[in-house]
Design a protein around this motif. Structure first.
Motif, PDB file in Angstrom:
ATOM      1  N   TYR A  90       0.813  -1.221   0.000  1.00 51.29           N
ATOM      2  CA  TYR A  90       0.000   0.000   0.000  1.00 51.29           C
ATOM      3  C   TYR A  90       0.840   1.261   0.000  1.00 51.29           C
ATOM      4  O   TYR A  90       0.370   2.314  -0.446  1.00 51.29           O
ATOM      5  CB  TYR A  90      -1.060  -0.022   1.106  1.00 51.29           C
ATOM      6  CG  TYR A  90      -2.263  -0.791   0.595  1.00 51.29           C
ATOM      7  CD1 TYR A  90      -3.165  -0.191  -0.275  1.00 51.29           C
ATOM      8  CD2 TYR A  90      -2.423  -2.145   0.875  1.00 51.29           C
ATOM      9  CE1 TYR A  90      -4.217  -0.898  -0.826  1.00 51.29           C
ATOM     10  CE2 TYR A  90      -3.471  -2.869   0.337  1.00 51.29           C
ATOM     11  CZ  TYR A  90      -4.370  -2.242  -0.516  1.00 51.29           C
ATOM     12  OH  TYR A  90      -5.395  -2.936  -1.077  1.00 51.29           O
ATOM     13  N   ARG A 116      -6.157   6.540  -1.954  1.00 50.99           N
ATOM     14  CA  ARG A 116      -4.809   6.059  -2.298  1.00 50.99           C
ATOM     15  C   ARG A 116      -3.913   7.194  -2.781  1.00 50.99           C
ATOM     16  O   ARG A 116      -2.711   7.189  -2.527  1.00 50.99           O
ATOM     17  CB  ARG A 116      -4.894   4.920  -3.320  1.00 50.99           C
ATOM     18  CG  ARG A 116      -5.594   3.708  -2.711  1.00 50.99           C
ATOM     19  CD  ARG A 116      -5.401   2.428  -3.477  1.00 50.99           C
ATOM     20  NE  ARG A 116      -6.409   1.446  -3.047  1.00 50.99           N
ATOM     21  CZ  ARG A 116      -6.450   0.190  -3.446  1.00 50.99           C
ATOM     22  NH1 ARG A 116      -5.544  -0.276  -4.274  1.00 50.99           N
ATOM     23  NH2 ARG A 116      -7.396  -0.628  -3.010  1.00 50.99           N
ATOM     24  N   TYR A 142      -8.491  -4.403   2.131  1.00 54.76           N
ATOM     25  CA  TYR A 142      -7.077  -4.507   1.755  1.00 54.76           C
ATOM     26  C   TYR A 142      -6.524  -5.889   2.150  1.00 54.76           C
ATOM     27  O   TYR A 142      -5.701  -6.458   1.451  1.00 54.76           O
ATOM     28  CB  TYR A 142      -6.226  -3.419   2.449  1.00 54.76           C
ATOM     29  CG  TYR A 142      -6.521  -1.999   1.987  1.00 54.76           C
ATOM     30  CD1 TYR A 142      -7.414  -1.734   0.951  1.00 54.76           C
ATOM     31  CD2 TYR A 142      -5.886  -0.916   2.590  1.00 54.76           C
ATOM     32  CE1 TYR A 142      -7.681  -0.431   0.542  1.00 54.76           C
ATOM     33  CE2 TYR A 142      -6.142   0.389   2.179  1.00 54.76           C
ATOM     34  CZ  TYR A 142      -7.042   0.636   1.165  1.00 54.76           C
ATOM     35  OH  TYR A 142      -7.302   1.916   0.770  1.00 54.76           O
TER      36      TYR A 142
END
Lengths: 497, 487
Positions: B310, B358, B422
């Motif tokens: 991530y 993001r 996630y």
């Protein structure tokens, strides 16, 4: 007051490649046809990927090597991120912490013309240029327009140490840089077309009573579109910063003493404060994952060394030692660029160096200027000129006749008559320019002329100096190749007997 | 067997023998789309006219006795992240609404060269960010096995259309599991090739150092044939690897002798659904019965994979997505006060929540003063994860692992819990970070009759080995003929 001026330059140079840095689009100045030299890659369209132009990388290696830089064996590409409409990817592919070269130098003459200042080069790196925004300046609030022809063209950034001490040195640094880059053929360095751009950082070190000094706030001056303007802007800034320091006492790092950017107004010859950056910009550099790192091998560097011509500084020195030129003459020739220097060398090799320098710096340059042509287009090729000069040094013709041949050849060229060494012989013959070198022949003519002009001869013997002119004229008519001075001397001798 | 229930191999045989024409095959799949896609929502754009035209051209070529490409006349669906000339390409985002690329991606170009018929563009999580295809700005895609469930993501459309018999083959892309997880959820075969095996030119970037396009198919042979068509060096992508492409079909049916299968204890931890675990253990049993040796390996850094991913993916995404600024193409805000406001309003309107999340994460991770702690640190951990695999592959040929912790979850179930979402990528992400090939193949069903997939990891450029290992299993476990109940 005896303060020190501290200047560092940041020079951007467009490379002379056929195509752009990361795509196959043409790298060509083309402001009249916006957005025609573009493709998905330089438009930054989604999904497009850059591929490095190896030629551009080679040219930039060549530049850094000419500046005596160290070359990194491993280098990479980074993204410098900011938003602007002329930057369609919203990042510029540049080099951040591992540029391909570092620690070079360029020598320039100091202001007195005697000393040499070695200016350090911190780094040279390669990056892609942005496009161009065109704003409506009519005040009618039209839309701004973007031209991306330039976007993605290869651009070198050359950053100097703050080693420059006067505006004059800054000018000579740029002149020498331009000369070097055109010599090695990496750029045309045309400032009007933006292929050479310069930003200058300047401040003053003002001595203090305790023997130290204080520094004035650093100013970055932008928008200077000629080398002369860089010099003028730095002169202006020197005075302005000193005056401002005397008025305010603000030093570098004080509140209000941060680095600022000023623009140069070439019409009014003043610098003006540009809208300060509201906050320090964070470009969020990181390695471009679309491009693989570049490795440089010794073989590659050898190949570049092999194809790099002699650089201006050593060539200037060689012209002095090999051809006996003065520093001034050597510089006049070298500073005109490699084509003229090559021309000179061809001329000098077949004749005499000093003579060749005189002709090239005077006659050739004068005729080039009058005809507004480059040396490459000049009608009298160096082998032809060399042949003329050789006849002069061999006393086959006089200097005066040489000039006459030179002028006649140019007249031929203007009339589209092809010029060749053979043509020289014909001109000499047609015009009877052959020097009468056999003294006996000339003596005979002189004797005949004196006999034919007894009155004039007597007048001269009786002190009427002017009378000799008639005699000289008559000898010269008989014998066109004769040197008037020599004729005069011989006549005086003869008449004094 | 009906056309839409056939495998790609069976269809190719029909086309080659002249039993069916490409127009007939294409029309059958277009009809299946007509019938089912209102329910499934796999397609963002159905390329009906152009597909039939392409099919007709292939038929004519074949009739004239000319040589026909390896996928001659076979319909293929393409994830909407791959550029296709003059065809809407949105990445599932409003910001690319109306964008028609002026060029073909290399994958599309190679599909055309192989005479594939490109039947449509499939739905996806916006910019491939998501694990459920719920993040598309246009529509939700449903799992053909149970329409209350997601098909997984981000290549949910590509997996669902194959599972539902709306296309025999499809192209997906995989940045953190986006081919393998939807393949597992939808009961199809999906492969993420080695990074650099398939050109990324024209693949709209999410995270450039992780993105890789790959095949989805209803059997291993179909996946191999599709990979064969798209793999190979491309001078337009500097990260594509210049290395010959082996023949993936030749020897595919030959079992691997003395196969050493690695099992990592890090793959069987809390959070793994017992049904998934038992399916994997049973699959291991199948391999053992085929003569494979099972060896324990360890991947000690895999616990950092999600965090590492991530940071790297978001950092690259924040840069890759900066170009959507409303200046040159795509969506631009209707009203704004100045240039900066135009940028802000355009991007605020154009991007969905997950994409914004993001981008912000990435901008933060790359910021001055933070990038050493986050981005640079993540790169270091990425290297350790890669080394874990290098060590493991010194002892084993492949590693067998779950694809996802659970079978397909319900639509809406995780949408408000990004962290849980996630974590569904926990078993797939390491493959992208290490750049190695990994394949997902159906291995069983849950009690709720949802497919469960298993994953095979191999060393770089071992696609041929993975395909053969998968085919070994498929031949005996017989799940390759699974097809959607809807078809």
């Amino acid at each position: 007051m005896n303060y020190t001026v501290v200047v560092g330059l940041e020079v951007h140079v467009q490379l002379l490649t056929a195509s752009k840095l990361f795509c196959a689009c043409a790298n060509k100045f083309n402001p009249d046809n916006p957005n025609v030299q573009t493709c998905p890659v330089c438009l930054g369209l989604p999904g497009s990927l850059p591929v490095m132009n190896r030629k551009a990388f080679e040219l930039s290696l060549k530049t850094a090597m000419a500046l005596d830089c160290g070359i990194a064996r491993f280098t990479k590409w980074d993204r410098k991120q900011y938003y602007y409409p002329d930057l369609p990817k919203a990042y510029q592919i540049s080099q951040y912490d591992l540029p391909y070269s570092h620690d070079g130098h360029l020598d320039v003459k100091t202001d007195d013309g005697e000393g040499v200042r070695r200016v350090g080069i911190i780094r040279v790196h390669l990056e892609e240029d942005a496009g161009k925004n065109m704003h409506d300046e009519s005040g009618r609030g039209q839309d701004s327009q973007v031209d991306l022809n330039r976007c993605g063209t290869p651009l070198m950034e050359i950053v100097s140490e703050p080693d420059i001490r006067t505006p004059g040195e800054a000018r000579r640094f740029l002149e020498e840089m331009k000369l070097l880059l055109t010599y090695i053929g990496v750029s045309d360095c045309n400032m009007q077309e933006g292929s050479l751009r310069c930003d200058a950082n300047i401040n003053l070190h003002i001595p203090t009573d305790d023997g130290g000094h204080v520094a004035t706030p650093i100013v970055e001056v932008k928008n200077m579109n000629s080398i002369r303007n860089v010099e003028l802007a730095l002169e202006y800034e020197t005075t302005r910063q000193f005056r401002e320091f005397q008025e305010t006492g603000v030093k570098l790092g004080d509140p209000g003493g941060n680095k600022v950017t000023r623009g140069w107004d070439a019409n009014r010859n003043v610098s003006f404060e540009q809208r300060g950056k509201e906050e320090a910009s964070d470009y969020r550099y990181f390695p471009d994952p679309d491009l693989v790192p570049v490795t440089v091998t010794e073989e590659q560097l050898d190949a570049i060394r092999g194809e790099t011509c002699e650089l201006p500084t050593p060539r200037r020195a060689r012209f002095q030692s090999e051809f006996g030129l003065s520093e001034y003459d050597a510089s006049v020739i070298i500073d005109q660029g490699p084509a003229l220097a090559d021309y000179f060398e061809t001329v000098a090799q077949g004749s005499d160096g000093k003579q060749a320098a005189n002709w090239v710096t005077q006659d050739v340059l004068r005729e080039m200027n009058e005809r507004k042509v480059d040396i490459d287009e000049f009608a009298i090729r160096p082998d032809v000129l060399s042949s003329i000069l050789k006849r002069v040094t061999d006393a086959e013709i006089t200097i005066k006749s040489g000039r006459e041949v030179f002028a006649a050849l140019l007249a031929d060229a203007d009339a589209d008559i092809p010029i060749s060494i053979k043509r020289i012989d014909r001109i000499i013959e047609e015009r009877g320019l052959k020097a009468v070198s056999a003294a006996g022949e000339l003596e005979g003519i002189i004797a005949t002329v004196i006999e034919r002009n007894a009155q004039a001869a007597n007048d001269f013997r009786n002190g009427k100096q002017a009378a000799i002119g008639r005699l000289i004229g008559e000898v010269m008519r008989e014998c066109k190749g004769a040197d008037a001075k020599a004729v005069r001397a011989m006549l005086v001798d003869e008449l004094s007997k | 067997m009906t056309i839409s229930g056939s495998t790609a191999t069976e269809l190719l045989a029909r086309l080659e023998s002249g039993e069916s024409s490409s127009v007939e095959v294409t029309r059958t799949f277009l009809n299946a789309i007509d019938r089912q896609d209102e329910t499934i929502g796999a397609f963002l754009f159905v390329n009906s006219d152009a597909a039939l035209e392409q099919a007709r051209a292939v038929d004519e070529k074949r009739a004239a006795g000319k040589s026909v490409g390896s996928l001659g006349g076979l319909p293929v669906a393409v994830k909407d992240v791959l550029c296709m000339r003059d065809t809407p390409t949105t990445c599932g985002s409003k910001i690319l609404d109306g964008f028609r690329p002026p060029y073909d991606s290399t994958v599309v170009e190679r599909l055309r060269a192989a005479d594939a018929v490109i039947i449509g563009k499939t739905n996806m999580d916006e910019f491939a960010m998501g694990s459920s295809t719920e993040n598309s700005a246009y529509k939700v895609t449903r799992n053909p096995w149970n329409t209350d469930h997601t098909p997984g993501g981000s290549s949910g459309g590509s997996a669902a259309c194959v599972a539902a018999g709306m296309a025999p083959l499809s192209i997906g892309t995989d940045t953190g599991g986006s081919i393998r997880q939807p393949a597992a959820f939808c009961g199809v075969v999906g492969m993420k090739p080695t990074y650099g095996r398939v050109s990324r030119y024209g693949l709209i970037a999410y995270a450039s150092s992780l993105d890789q396009a790959g095949p989805l198919a209803n059997d291993v042979t179909g996946a191999a044939a599709l990979l064969q068509a798209i793999a190979g060096h491309d001078a337009r992508d500097s990260t594509s690897v210049n290395r010959p492409v082996p023949d993936y079909l030749c020897g595919l049916d030959q079992p691997l002798e003395g196969l050493k299968i690695g099992i990592a204890k890090e793959h069987f931890v809390a959070g793994l659904d017992p049904e998934v675990e038992s399916t994997i253990r049973e699959a291991l049993g199948v391999y053992k019965s085929l003569g494979a040796e099972v060896i324990d390996v360890t991947l000690p850094h895999s616990k950092y994979a999600v965090a590492t991913y991530y940071l790297i993916a978001a950092s690259e995404a924040s840069s890759n997505l900066a170009r959507y600024d409303g200046v040159h193409y795509g969506h631009r805000a209707e009203s704004f006060t100045n240039m900066v406001d135009m940028y802000c309003t355009t991007r605020s309107e154009g991007f969905g929540e997950e994409v914004k999340r993001r981008i912000m994460l990435g901008v933060f991770a790359l910021s001055e003063g933070y990038s050493d702690q986050y981005y640079v640190k993540a790169l270091q951990v990425r290297r350790l994860i890669r080394q874990d695999f290098d060590r493991a592959f010194a002892d084993v040929d492949v590693i067998l692992a779950p694809v996802a912790p659970t079978p397909a979850f319900k639509i809406g179930e995780l949408v408000n819990d990004p962290l849980a979402m996630y974590l569904t990528d926990i078993y797939t992400i390491s493959g992208n970070l290490a750049g190695i090939p990994c394949l997902s193949i159906p291995a069983g069903f849950s009690d709720a009759k949802l497919p469960i997939g298993m994953q095979l990891y191999g060393p770089a450029f071992s696609e041929d080995r993975l395909l053969r290992a998968a085919r070994m299993f498929e031949r005996v476990a017989g799940l390759s003929t699974l097809s959607s109940r809807l078809s």
